[in-house]
Design a protein around this motif. Structure first.
Motif, PDB file in Angstrom:
ATOM      1  N   ASN A 117      55.273 -25.995  57.772  1.00 31.50           N
ATOM      2  CA  ASN A 117      55.025 -26.360  56.361  1.00 31.50           C
ATOM      3  C   ASN A 117      54.016 -25.412  55.704  1.00 31.50           C
ATOM      4  N   PHE A 121      47.869 -35.048  61.514  1.00 32.09           N
ATOM      5  CA  PHE A 121      46.950 -34.120  62.173  1.00 32.09           C
ATOM      6  C   PHE A 121      46.241 -34.777  63.334  1.00 32.09           C
ATOM      7  N   MET A 154      53.143 -34.435  57.445  1.00 32.25           N
ATOM      8  CA  MET A 154      52.425 -33.923  58.607  1.00 32.25           C
ATOM      9  C   MET A 154      51.304 -34.884  59.010  1.00 32.25           C
ATOM     10  N   ARG A 212      56.883 -28.855  50.931  1.00 31.26           N
ATOM     11  CA  ARG A 212      55.796 -29.777  51.256  1.00 31.26           C
ATOM     12  C   ARG A 212      56.154 -31.213  50.889  1.00 31.26           C
ATOM     13  N   LEU A 244      51.136 -24.127  56.396  1.00 29.34           N
ATOM     14  CA  LEU A 244      49.672 -24.156  56.403  1.00 29.34           C
ATOM     15  C   LEU A 244      49.184 -22.824  56.951  1.00 29.34           C
ATOM     16  N   ARG A 257      50.561 -42.643  55.232  1.00 28.37           N
ATOM     17  CA  ARG A 257      50.325 -41.781  54.070  1.00 28.37           C
ATOM     18  C   ARG A 257      51.400 -40.701  53.971  1.00 28.37           C
ATOM     19  N   ALA A 258      51.744 -40.115  55.128  1.00 27.39           N
ATOM     20  CA  ALA A 258      52.774 -39.077  55.118  1.00 27.39           C
ATOM     21  C   ALA A 258      54.128 -39.683  54.764  1.00 27.39           C
ATOM     22  N   ARG A 314      52.334 -25.533  62.344  1.00 24.87           N
ATOM     23  CA  ARG A 314      51.669 -25.347  61.050  1.00 24.87           C
ATOM     24  C   ARG A 314      52.394 -24.316  60.190  1.00 24.87           C
ATOM     25  N   GLY A 356      47.228 -30.450  51.020  1.00 23.60           N
ATOM     26  CA  GLY A 356      48.290 -29.460  50.815  1.00 23.60           C
ATOM     27  C   GLY A 356      49.590 -29.910  51.455  1.00 23.60           C
ATOM     28  N   ALA A 357      49.477 -30.506  52.662  1.00 24.00           N
ATOM     29  CA  ALA A 357      50.676 -30.955  53.364  1.00 24.00           C
ATOM     30  C   ALA A 357      51.360 -32.090  52.615  1.00 24.00           C
ATOM     31  N   LEU A 358      50.592 -32.819  51.784  1.00 24.61           N
ATOM     32  CA  LEU A 358      51.186 -33.893  50.986  1.00 24.61           C
ATOM     33  C   LEU A 358      51.852 -33.353  49.734  1.00 24.61           C
ATOM     34  N   GLY A 359      51.721 -32.062  49.492  1.00 27.74           N
ATOM     35  CA  GLY A 359      52.389 -31.468  48.338  1.00 27.74           C
ATOM     36  C   GLY A 359      51.497 -31.291  47.124  1.00 27.74           C
TER      37      GLY A 359
END
Lengths: 245, 434, 424
Positions: A50, A85, A83, A78, A52, A151-152, A47, C328-331
């Motif tokens: 990136n 989860f 990422m 980012r 977090l 999605r990522a 984490r 947030g991780a997607l920017g």
């Protein structure tokens, strides 16, 4: 060029020392699997990559950009790092397709039609294009996690981070997610995975990193690490994992 | 590898805490400074008004009338707490005979003790379940019934035939009292919680009414102040709760559609209208409902209104608890061959009611505050007594002081209860998370 | 489910057999029927008994039942009313209708203000600033621990403590200190602040004298609003087509603010307020807010805001931390996360408890009767005291509140269903 460089990273929660002098370099295209007992700091480390979580000492450089408080460097990283989860974290109020197009449209400034075409192509790759109009609540756990991967990927990241992607899944769904991840690995993506799936590690990983109590205890190719563990801590961990299987 | 265990300086301690929580960004810093400025200004002004310039005592003339001229002079600069010193007995206990006011004082203490006892978990456990104890309680109930039966026969004989029955009423009255004591003792042993509630509430009524044990009788018209507020809220809860449980069960019933309909209409009707309209109903319509010649006093009418009102809201709270129970519990009970009432009493309710304690306490806080509405129909609760105290000519212009005092009393009770419910909620969440 | 209709298992060749009820205590359906008859019989009996007694009592007191009294002349003096009313001419029906309007006036405005204040305080509770979080928490606790009626009495007395109109406070004079200097200057120049007066006869505010120029300003504003709406649609389409979203706020600012101001300046910047002035013992001109209305509104808003703040706080907290992290991780930036991810989800959590707060606020507005604001409860109470029509008076109150409650619930349920999450 190295995709990720961690140099003597330290982190505390209050007075608890959760990351201790972590140094790790991941080359572009490399696949690294991180394992270790729960509470060993492996999720915290991934984490931090990136941002977090913020680290307090040492440096982290991702794709040539150092992580600092600067918002612009955060935006850059980012976009390049995807990422996945443990608990999927799909957006329940958006359809599968909208989940995938949200970031391309608002962050990458992509036209809607293009973003949708891109999303559909990735949904096909994770083998669920027919679910595009449904909502996350209507999908099974395995399907949801595959959507999360798609999605990522829609942000076309250079690096993918996986934080225990199969831990929340029923056994029969783990395989479909792992197959997706193996396919992704074969396409040459740089990957860092926190996982306990030793079979996956053996098949895909270039390197396995074993963490315990906030430190990297051992690292090396999966064959050497699993066949000939050097430290007692790793031996103990492996025996517990295998018994659990 | 590093063997440092302490984080570097500048990460923990008061200064980094301040930097993070009060001066995190320039906006945060600006907010902090502005708030500190405002708080300091208000606190200083309040301190000057409420303490430094406050007037605590005023002289009285030979007729015993307060001379409030110094308070009038200080108005706006200093508080006149003398009004509280002069009126606190009236505000707290109303027109209860002055020499007997130790009785409502004990009643208030009893209420507080009841609330505190109710928060202790041991009280809610099952007591001694033995046939002997059950017989004690049954014998008590029997004795009370006997006296009531005799009274009923006497009434019938007197009204219907104009004759008196040759029954030993003195003995029966004594037996009734003994019966009550036996019943409460039995309940205390069987289910301590119910025993504590019934016993305390009975004791409270004895203290308020008097007329036995050498206590001078005091008519309901003379009751007032804090006891009224506590009685309306607590008796409201105690009587509304059983009704609420039945209504909630009725509303969830699948077998009895007509009963379900009835419960839905009752709950939605009551919840759709303001409490004040139910109180108006109690004060102006209730007398019309009764057969001619029967008068029910105002406090009892308001109490019935509060009970009916509270039952509807509590029923919804209980229904929430019933819905939160996993379906497996009902199915498991059915599979064991339990009847509907056995299943409800032994499996469903104990679990559902434990879940609803926090919202139940919150609802009770609501009633506790809402009892102040009886001011509008002319009952003498705490708030009404405050207003009455203010109608005394010398003190007329010191409402702020009185209102602040009343608010403080309400805050003490409500804050205590809300802290308790929040603590329980956290406990429940933790238990569920595990 | 439409898919199941085509399922061959559902459209079976044979329907399930219907079993007939046996007249036997061991048949659960028979037992249920008997129980229902018994319970309904008891309830019906009680109701019949009460109605019987009521009729007998009413007959004994020579009170005619029915709503005929609604057509009789009321003679109730009413202080504030949104429609014309003359006590010596108008009927009880009209008086009650004024009461309903007054209830709606305080409840409607109260809901809007309480929502705004409550949302701000709820967000303050989540502030990273410790002092802000604690202070708003203190506000919520205090508001929820003091009975609303006590708060209303406090505000009403405080407003009564204001000076008589002769010595009325001018708002401009109250704003001392450097903090409000700018505000003071601006409004003092326009004679605006000095025209806002607080006295125990009510608060007077200046109202605008409507002139032809104002029509044009209004027209400019309407044009601006339409333009902003169209531009927003255009921005959406551009974003869909090219991915680049044209900025909306500069256009909105220009059309909604600059354009009407320009029109106003074009007419020579006329500003003509009707300033309240003292004539005799009271004020003439300007608009009035009665102390009763003001106290009721103030109390309701401050009280309800304490509850709404908690709802807003728990609504935002109900959105899992993982949603923030995933976005947030997607920017996505913080603002975008709030707009696209957190608020839409928080809204769904917030709607049902918010509905019950709106209902509570409406029902609580009935406390108006305690401070003399003439809402429907207050006027119905006067009516039933004058006419003795207790049953009808209370029926009117209940009918009005049930109608309002039902309308609010229906609307909110419809809205809730409209935005509900789709699950399995």
């Amino acid at each position: 060029m190295n995709a990720i460089v961690l140099d003597k990273v330290n982190k505390w929660y209050g007075t608890m020392h959760v990351l201790r002098d972590i140094s790790l370099t991941v080359a572009t295209g490399e696949k690294v699997v991180v394992c270790g007992p729960s509470g060993s700091g492996k999720s915290t480390m991934i984490r931090c990559i990136n941002r977090l979580e913020t680290h307090q000492e040492g440096s982290i450089v991702v794709d040539g950009t150092e992580l600092t408080d600067d918002l612009r460097s955060l935006d850059t990283i980012r976009r390049e790092v995807g990422m996945v989860f443990q608990s999927f974290n799909l957006f329940p109020h958006l359809t599968i397709l909208e989940n995938c197009t949200l970031a391309p449209i608002w962050v990458r400034k992509m036209p809607k039609a293009e973003a949708e075409a891109l999303a559909m192509s990735y949904l096909e790759r994770v083998k669920i294009p027919e679910q595009a109009k449904k909502y996350p609540g209507q999908l099974s756990g395995g399907q949801q996690q595959r959507v999360a991967i798609a999605r990522a990927l829609c942000m076309r990241p250079k690096i993918m981070l996986f934080d225990e992607p199969t831990s929340a899944l029923d056994p029969e769904m783990i395989k479909e997610v792992l197959d997706t991840m193996i396919g992704l690995a074969q396409s040459g993506m740089t990957m860092v995975c926190v996982t306990h799936e030793m079979g996956f590690a053996r098949q895909v990983a270039d390197r396995v990193v074993f963490m315990d109590r906030g430190e990297i205890v051992e690292s090396g190719p999966p064959s050497t690490l699993f066949e000939a563990p050097k430290t007692d801590r790793l031996k103990l961990f492996l025996s517990q994992i295998l018994r659990g299987d | 590898m590093s063997d440092r265990t302490q984080p570097p300086a500048g990460l923990v301690g008061p200064i980094p805490w301040l930097r993070k929580n009060l001066f995190g960004s320039w906006i945060s810093t600006a907010i902090t400074l502005l708030l500190i400025y405002l708080i300091a200004k208000i606190v200083i002004a309040l301190f000057a008004w409420g303490v430094v310039n406050a007037i605590w005592r005023v002289p009285y003339n030979q007729n015993g009338i307060a001379q409030t001229a110094i308070c009038q002079d200080a108005k706006g600069l200093g508080a006149c707490w003398a009004v509280i010193g002069d009126k606190y007995r009236l505000i707290l206990f109303g027109r209860f005979p002055y020499d007997e006011q130790w009785r409502p004082a004990i009643v208030v203490v009893l209420f507080v003790a009841l609330f505190v006892l109710s928060t202790i978990k041991a009280v809610w456990r099952k007591g001694i379940v033995s046939p002997a104890v059950r017989y004690i309680a049954l014998a008590g109930a029997g004795l009370i019934l006997l006296d009531n039966l005799a009274g009923l026969l006497e009434t019938i004989a007197a009204v219907g035939f104009g004759q008196h029955l040759p029954l030993p009423f003195d003995l029966l009255a004594i037996l009734n009292t003994v019966g009550k004591c036996l019943l409460i003792a039995g309940l205390l042993l069987l289910w301590p919680a119910i025993g504590v509630w019934v016993g305390t509430l009975a004791l409270i009524l004895v203290l308020m009414f008097g007329g036995i044990l050498g206590l001078a009788p005091v008519a309901v018209d003379y009751w007032g102040g804090l006891p009224i507020t506590l009685i309306l809220a607590t008796f409201g809860l105690a009587f509304a709760f059983p009704i609420a449980v039945l209504v909630a069960l009725g509303r969830r019933s699948t077998q009895l559609p007509a009963v379900k309909m009835l419960c839905v209409v009752y709950v939605e009707l009551i919840r759709g209208v303001p409490l004040i309209s139910v109180l108006f109903m109690a004060s102006v319509m209730f007398p019309l409902f009764m057969p001619p010649g029967i008068n029910v006093d105002k406090l009892l009418r308001a109490q019935i209104a509060v009970i009916l009102f509270a039952a509807a809201y509590l029923a919804e709270v209980v229904r929430g608890g019933l819905q939160a129970l996993p379906k497996g519990q009902t199915e498991a009970a059915d599979a064991m061959g339990l009847s509907y009432w056995q299943k409800t009493a032994f499996i469903i309710l104990p679990q559902a009611l434990r879940l609803v304690i926090p919202p139940l306490v919150n609802t009770f806080i609501g009633f506790f505050k809402d009892t102040s509405l009886v001011l509008i129909i002319g009952l003498f609760d705490l708030l009404t007594m405050g207003k009455i105290a203010l109608s005394d000519p010398p003190w007329q212009s010191f409402s702020t002081e009185v209102y602040i005092t009343l608010a403080a009393i309400y805050i003490v009770f409500c804050y205590g209860m809300s802290r308790y419910s929040r603590g329980l909620e956290q406990e429940l969440n933790k238990a569920r998370g595990r | 489910m439409s898919a199941t209709a085509a399922d061959p298992r559902v459209t079976a060749a044979r329907k399930a057999p219907k079993r007939r009820m046996r007249v036997s205590w061991s048949d659960p359906r028979f037992r249920a029927l008997v129980w229902q008859f018994i319970i309904l019989g008891i309830v019906g009996g009680i109701v019949w008994y009460l109605v019987f007694n009521t009729n007998k009592n009413l007959a004994a007191r020579h009170i005619a039942t029915g709503f005929a009294f609604l057509h009789r002349v009321a003679g109730i003096p009413i202080g504030e009313s949104m429609i014309s009313y003359e006590p010596s001419v108008d009927t009880y029906g009209r008086a009650l209708w004024i009461g309903v309007l007054n209830t709606l006036k305080v409840a409607g405005i109260g809901m809007v203000l309480a929502t705004i204040l409550g949302t701000l305080i709820g967000i303050g509770r989540l502030s990273g600033n410790w002092l802000m979080a604690k202070l708003t928490g203190f506000y919520v606790e205090v508001m929820r621990d003091i009975p609303l009626l006590l708060q209303l009495l406090f505000w009403y007395t405080a407003l009564q403590g204001l000076p008589a109109p002769r010595q009325a406070w001018r708002v401009a004079e109250l704003m001392d200190g450097a903090t409000f200097h700018l505000f003071h200057e601006t409004f003092a120049n326009w004679q605006f602040g000095s025209g806002m007066l607080l006295s125990n006869r009510g608060s007077r505010i200046p109202i605008l004298n409507w002139e032809p120029a104002d029509n044009w300003i209004l027209a400019a504003f309407v044009v601006g609003a339409i333009g902003t709406f169209l531009w927003n649609g255009h921005a959406n389409r551009r974003q869909e087509a090219t991915g680049i979203r044209p900025k909306v706020w500069p256009v909105a600012f220009g059309l909604l603010l600059v354009l009407p101001l320009a029109v106003w300046a074009g007419f020579g910047a006329p500003l003509n307020f009707e300033i309240p002035t003292l004539r005799g013992f009271n004020f003439q001109g300007g608009g009035t807010i009665s102390p009763e209305y003001f106290a009721l509104l103030l109390g309701l808003v401050l009280y309800t805001a304490g509850y709404i703040a908690e709802i807003v706080r728990s609504g935002i907290q109900a959105v899992a931390q993982g949603q923030w992290e995933a976005a947030g991780a997607l920017g996505l930036r913080r603002g975008a996360i709030l707009r696209h991810i957190v608020l839409p989800q928080a809204l769904r959590v917030v709607i049902p408890p918010m509905t019950s707060q709106y209902l509570n606020l409406t029902k609580n507005s009935s406390l108006a009767v305690a401070i003399g604001y003439q809402d429907v409860v207050s006027i119905a109470n006067t009516t039933l005291n004058q006419t003795g029509q207790a049953v009808e008076g209370i029926a009117v109150i209940m009918a009005v509140f049930l109608t309002i409650s039902l309308s609010i619930s229906l609307f909110m349920n419809w809205y809730n269903a409209h935005i509900a999450l789709v699950g399995r």
